[in-house]
Enzyme design. Structure first.
Site, PDB file in Angstrom:
ATOM      1  N   HIS A 190       0.837  -1.215   0.000  1.00  0.00           N
ATOM      2  CA  HIS A 190       0.000   0.000   0.000  1.00  0.00           C
ATOM      3  C   HIS A 190       0.866   1.257   0.000  1.00  0.00           C
ATOM      4  O   HIS A 190       0.443   2.309   0.481  1.00  0.00           O
ATOM      5  CB  HIS A 190      -0.945   0.032   1.209  1.00  0.00           C
ATOM      6  CG  HIS A 190      -1.869  -1.133   1.297  1.00  0.00           C
ATOM      7  ND1 HIS A 190      -3.138  -1.139   0.765  1.00  0.00           N
ATOM      8  CD2 HIS A 190      -1.694  -2.353   1.859  1.00  0.00           C
ATOM      9  CE1 HIS A 190      -3.714  -2.301   0.993  1.00  0.00           C
ATOM     10  NE2 HIS A 190      -2.851  -3.066   1.653  1.00  0.00           N
ATOM     11  N   SER A 320      17.103  17.054 -17.898  1.00  0.00           N
ATOM     12  CA  SER A 320      16.343  18.300 -17.868  1.00  0.00           C
ATOM     13  C   SER A 320      16.992  19.336 -18.765  1.00  0.00           C
ATOM     14  O   SER A 320      18.218  19.396 -18.898  1.00  0.00           O
ATOM     15  CB  SER A 320      16.270  18.839 -16.436  1.00  0.00           C
ATOM     16  OG  SER A 320      15.650  20.119 -16.409  1.00  0.00           O
ATOM     17  N   LYS A 326      20.611  16.767 -13.497  1.00  0.00           N
ATOM     18  CA  LYS A 326      19.440  15.915 -13.258  1.00  0.00           C
ATOM     19  C   LYS A 326      19.433  14.764 -14.260  1.00  0.00           C
ATOM     20  O   LYS A 326      19.640  14.958 -15.448  1.00  0.00           O
ATOM     21  CB  LYS A 326      18.154  16.730 -13.402  1.00  0.00           C
ATOM     22  CG  LYS A 326      16.889  16.024 -12.940  1.00  0.00           C
ATOM     23  CD  LYS A 326      15.712  17.001 -12.953  1.00  0.00           C
ATOM     24  CE  LYS A 326      14.481  16.412 -12.301  1.00  0.00           C
ATOM     25  NZ  LYS A 326      13.894  15.334 -13.078  1.00  0.00           N
ATOM     26  N   GLU A 333      10.663   4.798 -18.062  1.00  0.00           N
ATOM     27  CA  GLU A 333       9.538   5.607 -18.540  1.00  0.00           C
ATOM     28  C   GLU A 333       9.115   5.164 -19.940  1.00  0.00           C
ATOM     29  O   GLU A 333       7.922   5.018 -20.228  1.00  0.00           O
ATOM     30  CB  GLU A 333       9.945   7.083 -18.545  1.00  0.00           C
ATOM     31  CG  GLU A 333      10.171   7.660 -17.160  1.00  0.00           C
ATOM     32  CD  GLU A 333      10.873   9.008 -17.188  1.00  0.00           C
ATOM     33  OE1 GLU A 333      10.877   9.674 -16.140  1.00  0.00           O
ATOM     34  OE2 GLU A 333      11.418   9.395 -18.242  1.00  0.00           O
TER      35      GLU A 333
END
Length: 467
Positions: A190, A320, A326, A333
């Site tokens: 959860h 980025s 980054k 993805e």
């Protein structure tokens, strides 16, 4: 462009100018005008499947004397040239086209006929010598060739892309499971803290999940090996030689190195799209678990300062355009996006499969593209995820252990010794005061230090029980 740059071809609807350099013919030209829809051309694997079928049928029809031997051999040579990579720009009909795939089918027939004419020393377009219909397509129909091509294309795509990619992923996950087998981390259910587990077991679980999907896909793909080729227009075998069907399947089996067999009922094989739905469903099932795995990888790598950061996915490109330094989990993805597309294709295949009427399903061009494309993009995605992400994953054992030690879920191990209510009270106090579970248990005198150390041994707690 002058007239010398064209040839005139005729069909039952009239005459058309065809570029002299083109190997396709009048029916293909009409289709390109009618179906200027997406700009998406047939997948190379689907072209291969159709051409392999034509090579097999030209061979058997030549052996049976249904077409002249010189024409048979010329068609076979033309097919081999296409399979070697030539004339690929000649397959030009949009994916969204005439029902059942007649336009693409005739595109294949015309290219083979015109190249066969050149091989025989004749001119393109002289269909009295080599006809797309009477020779290349002898004893065949779009209605039995296209469902066979979807089967052959699916089998080719599985063997060339998906199966090798799954094998590589399974092997790599197994290696990572061994590499991380002693790293204790917090489990999570959860999205909340749960009892400790081993990082290696997480990778071993993914390995098993992929093995099971591989078995499901293998089983579903057995349906693709049953061919209705020889059914001709409506499944009756009209205009075919009695030995054609057996010979064509035998030759196809050899050409693709697969144990193909004849359908027991040709009409059923032509009408039902169930084999494609079955394979697509297995692909969808795999895609759904790949989405879950890719999301897990992103969560475990989240941070580096404000997330879990239990592992590091290999940086493969800057993340980025504005934030220096980054790096994003781009391979994971991408995996999710491809899997979403596969699920969408499965939905389209399901709709198309039930949309046939009477003796034919006319939605086969959609099924052909979506099924073969699903197999290929899944295979390429799994290979990319494996080689550019999973293989390079590193773990942060100290961070994993810190989370496991700080998890309130450790109180679960105390239940048999102090009872559920006492354990719940300790967890609540720890949350409110910031004290560790170990400290509160000792302060309350509920267990000795020695016993507590034995019960809260994370290495032992995280070990999977064996029968």
């Amino acid at each position: 462009m002058t007239n010398s740059q064209f040839r005139i071809e005729s069909d039952s609807m009239g005459d058309r100018q065809i570029p002299s350099s083109a190997y396709y013919g009048i029916q293909t030209l009409r289709a390109t005008k009618n179906f200027a829809i997406s700009g998406i051309k047939p997948l190379p694997t689907y072209v291969d499947a159709c051409v392999i079928i034509k090579k097999a049928t030209a061979t058997v029809n030549g052996e049976l004397g249904c077409i002249p031997q010189d024409i048979s051999q010329a068609i076979i040579q033309a097919a081999d040239e296409i399979l070697a990579g030539k004339f690929r720009d000649q397959f030009v009909v949009d994916v969204y086209q005439a029902g059942a795939g007649t336009s693409h089918h005739m595109n294949v027939n015309e290219v083979l006929a015109n190249r066969a004419l050149e091989i025989l020393g004749d001119e393109k377009g002289n269909y009295k010598r080599v006809s797309p219909n009477d020779h290349v397509n002898y004893g065949q129909s779009t209605n039995d060739v296209i469902p066979t091509a979807i089967r052959i294309g699916g089998l080719l795509a599985l063997s060339k892309t998906l199966y090798p990619a799954l094998d590589h992923a399974i092997t790599t996950l197994s290696e990572k499971a061994r590499e991380f087998k002693d790293i204790v981390k917090s489990g999570r259910t959860h999205l909340q803290d749960a009892v400790p587990i081993r990082l290696g077991d997480t990778f071993a679980a993914w390995e098993q999940i992929l093995r099971e999907h591989q078995n499901r896909i293998n089983t579903a793909a057995e349906d693709l090996m049953v061919l209705g080729l020889g059914g001709s227009a409506a499944g009756t075998g009209l205009n075919t030689h009695p030995q054609y069907r057996v010979g064509a399947v035998r030759i196809l089996s050899r050409l693709i190195n697969s144990p193909l067999k004849e359908a027991t009922h040709l009409m059923a094989a032509m009408q039902s799209m169930a084999p494609f739905v079955n394979v697509s469903g297995a692909l969808r099932n795999l895609a759904q678990d790949l989405i879950k795995i890719s999301h897990d990888l992103r969560l475990m790598d989240s941070g580096p300062k404000t997330g879990f950061k239990e592992i590091q996915l290999p940086p493969v490109q800057p993340g980025s355009s504005i934030m220096p330094g980054k790096y994003n989990p781009v391979m994971a993805e991408m995996t999710s996006m491809v899997c979403f597309q596969v699920i969408g294709y499965d939905t389209a295949i399901n709709y198309a499969a039930q949309a046939g009427q009477l003796e034919l399903n006319v939605m086969m061009p959609l099924i052909a593209y979506d099924l073969i494309h699903s197999i290929e993009i899944l295979g390429q995605t799994i290979e990319a995820l494996t080689s550019r992400c999973i293989q390079g994953i590193i773990a942060f054992p100290e961070r994993c252990l810190d989370y496991a030690e700080g998890s309130l879920a450790l109180v679960t191990a105390l239940n048999p010794h102090i009872g559920y209510l006492n354990a719940a009270a300790i967890a609540k106090e720890s949350m409110e005061t910031g004290k560790s579970l170990r400290q509160i248990v000792i302060e309350k005198g509920l267990m000795s230090k020695e016993k507590l150390a034995e019960v809260l041994n994370l290495q032992q707690m995280s070990k999977i029980l064996k029968e």
